[in-house]
Design an enzyme around this catalytic site. Structure first.
Site, PDB file in Angstrom:
ATOM      1  N   HIS A   1       0.827  -1.209   0.000  1.00 21.71           N
ATOM      2  CA  HIS A   1       0.000   0.000   0.000  1.00 21.71           C
ATOM      3  C   HIS A   1       0.865   1.265   0.000  1.00 21.71           C
ATOM      4  O   HIS A   1       0.656   2.182  -0.790  1.00 21.71           O
ATOM      5  CB  HIS A   1      -0.908  -0.028   1.230  1.00 21.71           C
ATOM      6  CG  HIS A   1      -1.878   1.110   1.320  1.00 21.71           C
ATOM      7  ND1 HIS A   1      -3.222   0.978   1.082  1.00 21.71           N
ATOM      8  CD2 HIS A   1      -1.690   2.408   1.615  1.00 21.71           C
ATOM      9  CE1 HIS A   1      -3.813   2.142   1.220  1.00 21.71           C
ATOM     10  NE2 HIS A   1      -2.907   3.030   1.551  1.00 21.71           N
TER      11      HIS A   1
ATOM     12  N   GLU B   1       1.603   3.740  -3.436  1.00 22.62           N
ATOM     13  CA  GLU B   1       1.291   5.163  -3.336  1.00 22.62           C
ATOM     14  C   GLU B   1       2.505   6.021  -3.705  1.00 22.62           C
ATOM     15  O   GLU B   1       2.398   6.957  -4.491  1.00 22.62           O
ATOM     16  CB  GLU B   1       0.831   5.468  -1.903  1.00 22.62           C
ATOM     17  CG  GLU B   1       0.376   6.880  -1.674  1.00 22.62           C
ATOM     18  CD  GLU B   1      -0.812   7.252  -2.540  1.00 22.62           C
ATOM     19  OE1 GLU B   1      -1.633   6.356  -2.857  1.00 22.62           O
ATOM     20  OE2 GLU B   1      -0.911   8.432  -2.922  1.00 22.62           O
TER      21      GLU B   1
ATOM     22  N   LYS C   1       3.334   5.801  -7.446  1.00 23.92           N
ATOM     23  CA  LYS C   1       2.397   6.577  -8.264  1.00 23.92           C
ATOM     24  C   LYS C   1       2.770   8.059  -8.226  1.00 23.92           C
ATOM     25  O   LYS C   1       2.799   8.726  -9.263  1.00 23.92           O
ATOM     26  CB  LYS C   1       0.956   6.386  -7.777  1.00 23.92           C
ATOM     27  CG  LYS C   1       0.327   5.074  -8.227  1.00 23.92           C
ATOM     28  CD  LYS C   1      -1.166   5.033  -7.919  1.00 23.92           C
ATOM     29  CE  LYS C   1      -1.434   5.085  -6.419  1.00 23.92           C
ATOM     30  NZ  LYS C   1      -2.869   5.066  -6.085  1.00 23.92           N
ATOM     31  N   ASN C   2       3.029   8.567  -7.020  1.00 21.95           N
ATOM     32  CA  ASN C   2       3.401   9.985  -6.893  1.00 21.95           C
ATOM     33  C   ASN C   2       4.678  10.294  -7.664  1.00 21.95           C
ATOM     34  O   ASN C   2       4.755  11.269  -8.399  1.00 21.95           O
ATOM     35  CB  ASN C   2       3.608  10.358  -5.420  1.00 21.95           C
ATOM     36  CG  ASN C   2       2.312  10.376  -4.640  1.00 21.95           C
ATOM     37  OD1 ASN C   2       1.231  10.336  -5.209  1.00 21.95           O
ATOM     38  ND2 ASN C   2       2.425  10.423  -3.325  1.00 21.95           N
TER      39      ASN C   2
HETATM   40  N1  P4A Z   1       6.637  17.047  -7.330  1.00 21.10           N
HETATM   41  N2  P4A Z   1       7.031  16.095  -6.457  1.00 21.10           N
HETATM   42  C1  P4A Z   1       5.955  15.340  -6.123  1.00 21.10           C
HETATM   43  C2  P4A Z   1       4.833  15.862  -6.783  1.00 21.10           C
HETATM   44  C3  P4A Z   1       5.331  16.924  -7.540  1.00 21.10           C
HETATM   45  C4  P4A Z   1       5.955  14.208  -5.244  1.00 21.10           C
HETATM   46  C5  P4A Z   1       3.487  15.383  -6.715  1.00 21.10           C
HETATM   47  C6  P4A Z   1       4.561  17.834  -8.420  1.00 21.10           C
HETATM   48  C7  P4A Z   1       2.456  16.178  -6.240  1.00 21.10           C
HETATM   49  C8  P4A Z   1       1.177  15.677  -6.121  1.00 21.10           C
HETATM   50  C9  P4A Z   1       0.931  14.374  -6.498  1.00 21.10           C
HETATM   51  C10 P4A Z   1       1.930  13.544  -6.958  1.00 21.10           C
HETATM   52  C11 P4A Z   1       3.218  14.052  -7.083  1.00 21.10           C
HETATM   53  C12 P4A Z   1       6.889  13.174  -5.454  1.00 21.10           C
HETATM   54  C13 P4A Z   1       6.897  12.061  -4.644  1.00 21.10           C
HETATM   55  C14 P4A Z   1       5.985  11.967  -3.607  1.00 21.10           C
HETATM   56  C15 P4A Z   1       5.066  12.971  -3.375  1.00 21.10           C
HETATM   57  C16 P4A Z   1       5.050  14.078  -4.188  1.00 21.10           C
HETATM   58  O1  P4A Z   1       5.947  10.868  -2.807  1.00 21.10           O
HETATM   59  O2  P4A Z   1       7.778  13.295  -6.479  1.00 21.10           O
HETATM   60  O3  P4A Z   1      -0.327  13.876  -6.400  1.00 21.10           O
HETATM   61  C17 P4A Z   1      -0.533  13.183  -5.261  1.00 21.10           C
END
Ligand code: P4A
Length: 427
Positions: free
Chosen positions: A255, A259, A262-263
């Protein structure tokens, strides 16, 4: 301090009295080691006798806390529905109070647990719905937001723990065939690299579908702690793959990693969408020390400003109407659900943590810390007591630092999250 209307039970007063009684007990946190020892040695009668008290205690603790939320929120239809569910489940468990264990009764108990688990399936969504109803009906001030943030962390942590207990009992003592070497939902040799690759490839599938591109993955690991003999044996079995393993719940780890992948993918692909430059790979560093197991996921997705970091873990900020409900196509990597705050709770549940460090203009590092030793991986559980009650009547601190800055840090100085306070208060 009433629990709002228990629709399903005629004996409301009796339920309230039982809630008062069971909420006086502190939950008994179990360590991963206790879970596995228990799973290997305990009889279903022992499990029944433990859960018959422990589940009502955990339910009562959080239900009492629920009733301390601002009245505006408690009056929302969805929040009431959640309270009713809890009431009903608590009532179901009261049926077993003081009844002697026999095979038939334990079967009924196991069925009741399964029913409770299914009944509570959608609680996270329903609570989010309640927050949206509140947002639509009232202006939400900073105090209200802080109470809700504090509560939801504790409420979801309590929920994770109750589902863990129910899953252990039903998997160990229910009808289902227990899968291979697992002890309930615990894998005593949880292969971290396997879970990383699993989460990566599923996130990558979504990423490819949506963006028609995805970053590669590079995993580096460093296993200082596991015995060399085991290392060699496993390496011999499957070519160059060494293993880093820990006693853990694979689904929890999955989980969190899913997550974070994906981010990271979303940030990287969107940041490099000009098409000119190649998409830089995601890098995972996996290290097992004597005390901590660390998984660091680094991306070059451009990062986010420091002032934005707190918002990633903020329930109010993350509560937005579901795209699916509006009939639009669901962006598969759409974040800002409760993905990050819930993932952090999974990490903290067994005294680990999930920490994001972002370098604006470059990328983000996401670290998952787990306890390397199962004897140290204790459940972290919210307790209903004076300290907790005070949280719902104490307005957030007034500023004692100049607040002209634009950093979220100074909008509400040093109150990033409730669990940190809990840690420091108890040590
Ligand atoms: N830069 N870095 C992250 C995001 C951006 C990031 C981001 C624009 C923002 C919102 C999002 C997903 C990515 C990343 C890793 C992370 C969290 C944020 O674990 O590179 O939607 C949830």
């Amino acid at each position: 301090m009433r629990i709002h209307r228990c629709l399903f039970r005629p004996a409301r007063a009796l339920i309230d009295q039982k809630l008062d009684f069971y909420s006086q007990f502190n939950p008994s946190p179990l360590s991963m080691k206790q879970f596995t020892d228990f799973g290997q040695n305990a009889t279903r009668t022992e499990s029944y006798l433990f859960l018959r008290k422990e589940l009502p205690v955990r339910l009562a603790n959080i239900m009492k806390e629920f009733s301390l939320l601002p009245e505006n929120l408690l009056l929302m239809p969805s929040t009431r529905a959640v309270q009713d569910l809890y009431c009903k489940s608590f009532g179901d468990l009261m049926e077993f109070e003081g009844k002697d264990a026999n095979a038939n009764l334990i079967d009924k108990f196991t069925d009741a647990l399964t029913k409770i688990r299914n009944r509570h399936q959608d609680v996270v969504m329903t609570m989010a719905q309640g927050i949206m109803e509140l947002k639509d009906a009232h202006r939400i001030d900073n105090n209200m937001e802080a109470y809700i943030q504090y509560f939801l962390d504790r409420f979801y942590m309590n929920r994770i723990s109750i589902r863990m207990l129910i899953n252990q009992h039903t998997l160990l003592f229910g009808d289902s065939i227990n899968s291979h070497h697992h002890i309930g939902c615990i894998d005593p040799h949880c292969d971290i690299v396997r879970v990383i690759e699993d989460a990566y490839s599923n996130a990558r599938f979504l990423c490819d579908q949506y963006y028609l591109a995805s970053p590669e993955l590079v995993v580096k690991h460093h296993n200082e702690h596991d015995k060399k003999t085991k290392y060699i044996k496993e390496a011999g079995k499957s070519a160059d793959r060494t293993s880093v393993s820990v006693v853990y719940v694979p689904s929890h780890l999955y989980h969190m990693l899913f997550e974070l992948f994906k981010n990271a993918m979303r940030a990287v692909v969107e940041h490099h969408s000009n098409g000119d430059d190649n998409i830089p790979p995601l890098e995972v560093l996996l290290v097992k020390g004597t005390e901590d197991l660390t998984i660091k996921l680094s991306d070059q997705g451009g990062g986010i400003p420091r002032s934005h970091m707190d918002l990633l873990f903020n329930y109010m900020y993350s509560t937005a109407p579901q795209p699916a409900a509006s009939g639009m196509e669901t962006p598969p990597l759409a974040g800002y659900g409760y993905g990050l705050p819930l993932s952090r709770l999974y990490a903290r549940y067994f005294h680990g943590d999930l920490v994001l460090t972002s370098f604006e203009g470059y990328g983000t590092d996401a670290c998952i810390f787990l306890k390397a030793l199962s004897s140290e991986a204790n459940e972290l559980l919210p307790v209903y007591n004076k300290t907790c009650q005070r949280q719902y009547s104490t307005p957030i601190q007034t500023h004692d630092w100049s607040s002209q800055g634009h950093s979220a840090m100074f909008v509400r100085p040093f109150s990033t999250n409730s669990l940190n306070k809990l840690h420091s208060a108890s040590s």
